[in-house]
Design an enzyme around this catalytic site. Structure first.
Site, mmCIF file in Angstrom:
data_model
loop_
_atom_site.group_PDB
_atom_site.id
_atom_site.type_symbol
_atom_site.label_atom_id
_atom_site.label_comp_id
_atom_site.label_asym_id
_atom_site.label_seq_id
_atom_site.Cartn_x
_atom_site.Cartn_y
_atom_site.Cartn_z
ATOM 1 N N TYR A 86 0.638 -1.305 -0.031
ATOM 2 C CA TYR A 86 0.075 -0.055 0.158
ATOM 3 C C TYR A 86 0.962 1.108 -0.027
ATOM 4 C CZ TYR A 86 0.686 1.035 5.030
ATOM 5 O OH TYR A 86 1.327 1.371 6.358
ATOM 6 N N CYS A 87 0.365 2.316 -0.350
ATOM 7 C CA CYS A 87 0.752 3.741 -0.277
ATOM 8 C C CYS A 87 -0.172 4.489 0.036
ATOM 9 C CB CYS A 87 1.410 4.157 -1.763
ATOM 10 S SG CYS A 87 0.250 3.927 -2.919
ATOM 11 N N ASP A 88 -0.169 5.716 -0.313
ATOM 12 C CA ASP A 88 -0.880 6.892 0.152
ATOM 13 C C ASP A 88 -2.621 6.622 -0.229
ATOM 14 O OD1 ASP A 88 0.728 8.654 1.794
ATOM 15 O OD2 ASP A 88 1.369 9.650 0.074
#
Length: 146
Positions: A86-88
């Protein structure tokens, strides 16, 4: 019937596509439920920078920035485990880049839909600091209605 509504996949094609879609993505609710129950078959990777990770991340997530992924660093990962990147959020493709690196290294991976944005939107716990930390014992879990 409008042109848009005229094109429907067959039930068999829809089934194959939707199963495939679920093989590539996980949502915040399913990840939170698995994390909260101690499912240990997967490892959550926060692929953002160390600075962003320290400001707030999913409990138990390990920081492994996608920009640091290469043949040498990826060889350290356990190929018998599953990974979630995951990221932002939806405006960031870091989780896709990380997932691509893992898949190219022969690892099984899914992306978290909506990243940390959707995780927060669903009111799941966030921890701060440079360590993964455990799931907060006091964390309640709301029902998403799915």
């Amino acid at each position: 019937m409008t042109d848009t509504l005229a094109y429907f996949a067959t039930p068999n094609d829809s089934t194959a596509y939707l199963k495939m879609k679920l093989a590539y993505y996980i949502d915040a609710w399913d990840l939170a439920e698995a994390t909260n129950t101690g499912d240990s078959d997967y490892i959550v990777l926060d692929v953002r920078s160390a600075q962003q990770y320290a400001k707030g991340h999913i409990p138990g997530a390990i920081n492994f920035p996608h920009r640091e992924m290469n043949e040498t660093t990826l060889n350290a990962l356990d190929s018998s485990r599953y990974y979630v990147t995951y990221c932002d959020g939806i405006g960031c493709n870091g989780s896709t880049k990380g997932a691509l690196h893992l898949a190219q290294a022969g690892l099984r991976v899914k992306e978290l839909i909506g990243g940390l944005d959707f995780w927060r939107r669903d009111n799941h716990p966030i921890v701060q600091g440079s360590q993964p930390q455990a799931w907060p014992l006091h964390a309640g879990q709301a029902n998403c209605g799915c």
